[in-house]
Design an enzyme around this catalytic site. Structure first.
Site, PDB file in Angstrom:
ATOM      1  N   GLU A   1       0.865  -1.198   0.000  1.00  0.00           N
ATOM      2  CA  GLU A   1       0.000   0.000   0.000  1.00  0.00           C
ATOM      3  C   GLU A   1       0.894   1.239   0.000  1.00  0.00           C
ATOM      4  O   GLU A   1       1.770   1.366   0.851  1.00  0.00           O
ATOM      5  CB  GLU A   1      -0.929  -0.026   1.224  1.00  0.00           C
ATOM      6  CG  GLU A   1      -1.664   1.270   1.519  1.00  0.00           C
ATOM      7  CD  GLU A   1      -2.479   1.821   0.344  1.00  0.00           C
ATOM      8  OE1 GLU A   1      -3.328   1.099  -0.189  1.00  0.00           O
ATOM      9  OE2 GLU A   1      -2.231   2.980  -0.042  1.00  0.00           O
TER      10      GLU A   1
ATOM     11  N   GLY B   1     -22.386  17.943 -10.394  1.00  0.00           N
ATOM     12  CA  GLY B   1     -22.575  16.492 -10.366  1.00  0.00           C
ATOM     13  C   GLY B   1     -23.579  16.104  -9.302  1.00  0.00           C
ATOM     14  O   GLY B   1     -23.292  16.194  -8.113  1.00  0.00           O
TER      15      GLY B   1
ATOM     16  N   GLY C   1     -24.762  13.157  -8.653  1.00  0.00           N
ATOM     17  CA  GLY C   1     -24.718  11.728  -8.323  1.00  0.00           C
ATOM     18  C   GLY C   1     -24.666  11.543  -6.815  1.00  0.00           C
ATOM     19  O   GLY C   1     -24.970  12.470  -6.051  1.00  0.00           O
TER      20      GLY C   1
ATOM     21  N   GLY D   1     -17.027  11.963 -11.961  1.00  0.00           N
ATOM     22  CA  GLY D   1     -16.067  11.080 -12.600  1.00  0.00           C
ATOM     23  C   GLY D   1     -14.853  10.708 -11.784  1.00  0.00           C
ATOM     24  O   GLY D   1     -14.375  11.452 -10.917  1.00  0.00           O
TER      25      GLY D   1
ATOM     26  N   HIS E   1     -42.757  -4.144  16.232  1.00  0.00           N
ATOM     27  CA  HIS E   1     -43.437  -2.853  16.356  1.00  0.00           C
ATOM     28  C   HIS E   1     -42.989  -2.165  17.639  1.00  0.00           C
ATOM     29  O   HIS E   1     -42.830  -2.835  18.661  1.00  0.00           O
ATOM     30  CB  HIS E   1     -44.957  -3.077  16.420  1.00  0.00           C
ATOM     31  CG  HIS E   1     -45.721  -1.803  16.648  1.00  0.00           C
ATOM     32  ND1 HIS E   1     -45.937  -0.892  15.647  1.00  0.00           N
ATOM     33  CD2 HIS E   1     -46.284  -1.304  17.778  1.00  0.00           C
ATOM     34  CE1 HIS E   1     -46.637   0.128  16.142  1.00  0.00           C
ATOM     35  NE2 HIS E   1     -46.857  -0.096  17.438  1.00  0.00           N
TER      36      HIS E   1
HETATM   37  P1  FAD Z   1      -9.465   2.081  -3.007  1.00  0.00           P
HETATM   38  O1  FAD Z   1     -10.294   2.168  -1.791  1.00  0.00           O
HETATM   39  O2  FAD Z   1      -9.318   3.304  -3.829  1.00  0.00           O
HETATM   40  O3  FAD Z   1      -8.022   1.579  -2.539  1.00  0.00           O
HETATM   41  C1  FAD Z   1      -6.965   1.486  -3.449  1.00  0.00           C
HETATM   42  C2  FAD Z   1      -5.663   1.603  -2.685  1.00  0.00           C
HETATM   43  O4  FAD Z   1      -4.576   1.259  -3.539  1.00  0.00           O
HETATM   44  C3  FAD Z   1      -5.375   3.010  -2.190  1.00  0.00           C
HETATM   45  O5  FAD Z   1      -5.117   2.990  -0.806  1.00  0.00           O
HETATM   46  C4  FAD Z   1      -4.115   3.443  -2.966  1.00  0.00           C
HETATM   47  O6  FAD Z   1      -3.241   4.256  -2.188  1.00  0.00           O
HETATM   48  C5  FAD Z   1      -3.471   2.098  -3.272  1.00  0.00           C
HETATM   49  N1  FAD Z   1      -2.609   2.080  -4.455  1.00  0.00           N
HETATM   50  C6  FAD Z   1      -2.870   2.608  -5.680  1.00  0.00           C
HETATM   51  N2  FAD Z   1      -1.853   2.312  -6.531  1.00  0.00           N
HETATM   52  C7  FAD Z   1      -0.942   1.605  -5.816  1.00  0.00           C
HETATM   53  C8  FAD Z   1       0.314   0.990  -6.134  1.00  0.00           C
HETATM   54  N3  FAD Z   1       0.838   1.033  -7.361  1.00  0.00           N
HETATM   55  N4  FAD Z   1       0.988   0.357  -5.142  1.00  0.00           N
HETATM   56  C9  FAD Z   1       0.474   0.293  -3.894  1.00  0.00           C
HETATM   57  N5  FAD Z   1      -0.707   0.826  -3.547  1.00  0.00           N
HETATM   58  C10 FAD Z   1      -1.411   1.462  -4.501  1.00  0.00           C
HETATM   59  N6  FAD Z   1     -18.600   3.393  -1.433  1.00  0.00           N
HETATM   60  C11 FAD Z   1     -19.530   2.784  -0.665  1.00  0.00           C
HETATM   61  O7  FAD Z   1     -19.722   1.575  -0.778  1.00  0.00           O
HETATM   62  N7  FAD Z   1     -20.248   3.493   0.271  1.00  0.00           N
HETATM   63  C12 FAD Z   1     -20.075   4.821   0.439  1.00  0.00           C
HETATM   64  O8  FAD Z   1     -20.746   5.426   1.282  1.00  0.00           O
HETATM   65  C13 FAD Z   1     -19.096   5.488  -0.355  1.00  0.00           C
HETATM   66  N8  FAD Z   1     -18.875   6.809  -0.204  1.00  0.00           N
HETATM   67  C14 FAD Z   1     -17.911   7.409  -0.954  1.00  0.00           C
HETATM   68  C15 FAD Z   1     -17.679   8.781  -0.791  1.00  0.00           C
HETATM   69  C16 FAD Z   1     -16.696   9.411  -1.533  1.00  0.00           C
HETATM   70  C17 FAD Z   1     -16.457  10.883  -1.335  1.00  0.00           C
HETATM   71  C18 FAD Z   1     -15.918   8.661  -2.470  1.00  0.00           C
HETATM   72  C19 FAD Z   1     -14.828   9.329  -3.277  1.00  0.00           C
HETATM   73  C20 FAD Z   1     -16.133   7.310  -2.642  1.00  0.00           C
HETATM   74  C21 FAD Z   1     -17.140   6.674  -1.898  1.00  0.00           C
HETATM   75  N9  FAD Z   1     -17.397   5.318  -2.049  1.00  0.00           N
HETATM   76  C22 FAD Z   1     -18.366   4.709  -1.295  1.00  0.00           C
HETATM   77  C23 FAD Z   1     -16.656   4.497  -3.039  1.00  0.00           C
HETATM   78  C24 FAD Z   1     -15.571   3.659  -2.328  1.00  0.00           C
HETATM   79  O9  FAD Z   1     -14.722   4.501  -1.599  1.00  0.00           O
HETATM   80  C25 FAD Z   1     -14.791   2.860  -3.355  1.00  0.00           C
HETATM   81  O10 FAD Z   1     -15.689   2.132  -4.160  1.00  0.00           O
HETATM   82  C26 FAD Z   1     -13.841   1.890  -2.684  1.00  0.00           C
HETATM   83  O11 FAD Z   1     -12.929   2.562  -1.854  1.00  0.00           O
HETATM   84  C27 FAD Z   1     -13.073   1.084  -3.733  1.00  0.00           C
HETATM   85  O12 FAD Z   1     -12.232   0.189  -3.085  1.00  0.00           O
HETATM   86  P2  FAD Z   1     -10.892  -0.351  -3.783  1.00  0.00           P
HETATM   87  O13 FAD Z   1     -10.266  -1.274  -2.799  1.00  0.00           O
HETATM   88  O14 FAD Z   1     -11.188  -0.828  -5.136  1.00  0.00           O
HETATM   89  O15 FAD Z   1      -9.962   0.942  -4.003  1.00  0.00           O
END
Ligand code: FAD
Length: 475
Positions: free
Chosen positions: A35, A181, A183, A282, A459
């Site tokens: 990470e 946005g 969304g 996006g 209830h």
């Molecule tokens: P991420 O959580 O993005 O984790 C990826 C990790 O990989 C990061 O820590 C990054 O530092 C690391 N990384 C990247 N490249 C490298 C590399 N080359 N080497 C080592 N580490 C690396 N989803 C919900 O389900 N409920 C919600 O209420 C919700 N609210 C949200 C609110 C906001 C403002 C945002 C922006 C998103 C929200 N989401 C929510 C979406 C959710 O955060 C993501 O869908 C989720 O975090 C995706 O998980 P992931 O493990 O795919 O990636």
């Protein structure tokens, strides 16, 4: 080779990556998790958890402002303390982050602080602060997530024009905020910043807020009405153009959106000004420097990695999960976690025949009121060829909702009129994000509406909305 001797390297420690690492370690695999920032990923550091922690502060403020309605007198002024809100958010983040670190340690996961780069199948380079090394792995899971993108004409300067990361670390509440946005993230931020006292304008290119196929149109309409009551201006069918920034904030024009439906009445352009603009449109894949091309891992034209139903990329033994798969899948934390379990099962050679199931992934939307949806919207059900029947119960009909003064909202069930099969559950109202879990289970178990009606709901609870909607469903 047995599960005990298999090795796995997971790149990215968000909800996808850490779930994969934990599941694989629990199954006896030797796991390296790399990470480059902070464990927990976008979800814990810039997404789900920070927004919900700050939303809790907004709700506490609104409850205090409304205390007299409950017979509670608060003497003196009530106001938000942004520094304390941010401190609380950081405390919550750090508790959860250290919990993840402890779990890594207790499961014997090799947690590497640094960037991962795939050299080829079976070999990952780990570029950390302490130097660079390589690790061999039978399987590799890419879970590197996504980041906010900039819109042409709206370059993020982190002062006047913000992205969602910036909006979660503001040290003061802007007097006025335009959110581009409508969304999920835009609507959540609109409710938070309006509760904190900002004048909020929400600009959405489509003809409704929350314009997602899975969100029932009645839900969008209800939220827009509730936002209006809170004096959040929703400018649908619009786009922000001619944006300029200066000492007095941001000046721009609101113009008709190219995404507005054909036949929509053209709106005259008008000028707007706000202290800040927040762009919540996006995301882009985090794949820079990951070695995709060198390793021959296929991605689509926008850079999102492509994978099959078991999360296998185009290269054997390399998997991809979570946000890095893009909007063609489901960009939610719990979808990433479910994909992680699917990928790990495949790594372990568990031929359970279980492809990743996307049909019943719920959406939890933390607006005011909250929204919880799972399954098909009414329109989706009709488009899929179902003869549709629906049943709606208003939250205000429930004793618990009256006791809580939580009146806005409803529970809508969508079902097949021929078979009585439940197809979708759409809720708006207090705790709708928790209540939708009953709908998830009902859909997962293939329940008919009659099954939900036969289940006794306690209830007085808000859960009665779903039971009552099932009881009232036309036969
Ligand atoms: P991420 O959580 O993005 O984790 C990826 C990790 O990989 C990061 O820590 C990054 O530092 C690391 N990384 C990247 N490249 C490298 C590399 N080359 N080497 C080592 N580490 C690396 N989803 C919900 O389900 N409920 C919600 O209420 C919700 N609210 C949200 C609110 C906001 C403002 C945002 C922006 C998103 C929200 N989401 C929510 C979406 C959710 O955060 C993501 O869908 C989720 O975090 C995706 O998980 P992931 O493990 O795919 O990636």
């Amino acid at each position: 080779m047995t599960a005990e001797t298999k090795t796995l390297t997971v790149i990215g420690g968000g909800p996808g990556g850490y779930t994969a690492a934990f599941a694989a370690a629990r199954a006896g695999m030797r796991v390296t998790l790399v990470e480059c920032e902070s464990l927990g990923g976008t979800c814990l550091n810039h997404g789900c958890i920070p927004t919900k922690t700050i939303k809790s502060s907004a709700e506490a403020l609104e409850l205090a402002q409304n205390a007299a309605a409950f017979g509670v007198r608060i003497e003196g002024g009530i106001h938000i303390d942004p520094a304390a809100v941010l401190q609380r958010k950081e405390r919550v983040r750090s508790i959860l982050c250290s919990g993840l670190e402890k779990t890594c340690a207790s499961l014997g996961i090799d947690l590497v602080r640094g960037r991962g780069r795939i050299l080829r199948a079976g070999l990952v380079e780990l570029i950390g602060t302490g130097g660079t090394r390589t690790v061999e792995a039978d399987n590799i899971i890419i879970a590197t997530g996504s980041r906010p993108v900039e819109l042409p004409g709206l370059p993020t300067d982190h002062t006047h024009i913000l992205n969602s990361d910036d909006a979660l670390r503001l040290e003061s509440v802007p007097s006025s905020l335009i959110i581009v946005g409508g969304g999920v993230i835009g609507c959540e931020m609109a409710c938070i910043y309006r509760a904190f006292g900002a004048t909020v304008t929400l600009v959405e290119g489509q003809d409704r807020i929350l314009p997602l196929p899975s969100v029932d149109e009645d839900i969008s309409a209800l939220l827009q009405r509730e936002m209006k009551k809170r004096r959040i201006a929703c400018e649908t069918g619009c786009t922000l153009t001619n944006v300029t920034t200066g000492p007095d904030g941001v000046h721009a024009a609101l113009a008709a959106s190219p995404f507005a439906p054909a036949g929509a009445v053209p709106r005259p352009e008008k000028t707007v000004r706000a202290e800040k603009v927040l762009v919540t449109v996006g995301r882009a894949p985090c794949t820079d420097g990951l070695g995709l091309e060198e390793a021959g891992i296929a991605a689509d034209a926008r850079g999102w990695i492509t994978a099959d139903a078991r999360m296998r990329t185009s290269v054997p033994h390399i998997y991809a999960i979570g946000d890095v798969l893009g909007p063609g899948r489901v960009m939610l934390a719990h979808a990433a976690s479910a994909e992680a379990l699917c990928a790990v099962a495949d790594c372990l050679g568990k031929d359970t025949g279980r492809d990743m199931a996307y049909r019943h992934i719920p959406s939890a939307i933390f607006t005011s009121p909250e929204i919880g949806c799972v399954g098909m919207s009414e329109r989706q059900a009709r488009d899929a060829g179902h003869e549709v029947k629906t049943s709606v119960v208003q939250m205000r009909e429930l004793g618990k909702a009256q006791a809580m003064s939580a009146l806005p909202g409803f529970c809508k069930l969508v079902a097949d009129a021929r078979t009585d099969a439940l197809l979708g559950v759409h809720m708006a109202g207090a705790h709708a994000t928790d209540l939708v879990a009953e709908g998830v289970l009902a859909l997962h178990l293939g329940a008919a509406v009659a099954d939900v009606a036969a289940a006794v709901h306690a209830h007085p609870t808000l859960a009665e909305a779903m039971g009552e909607a099932a009881l009232r469903m036309p036969q």
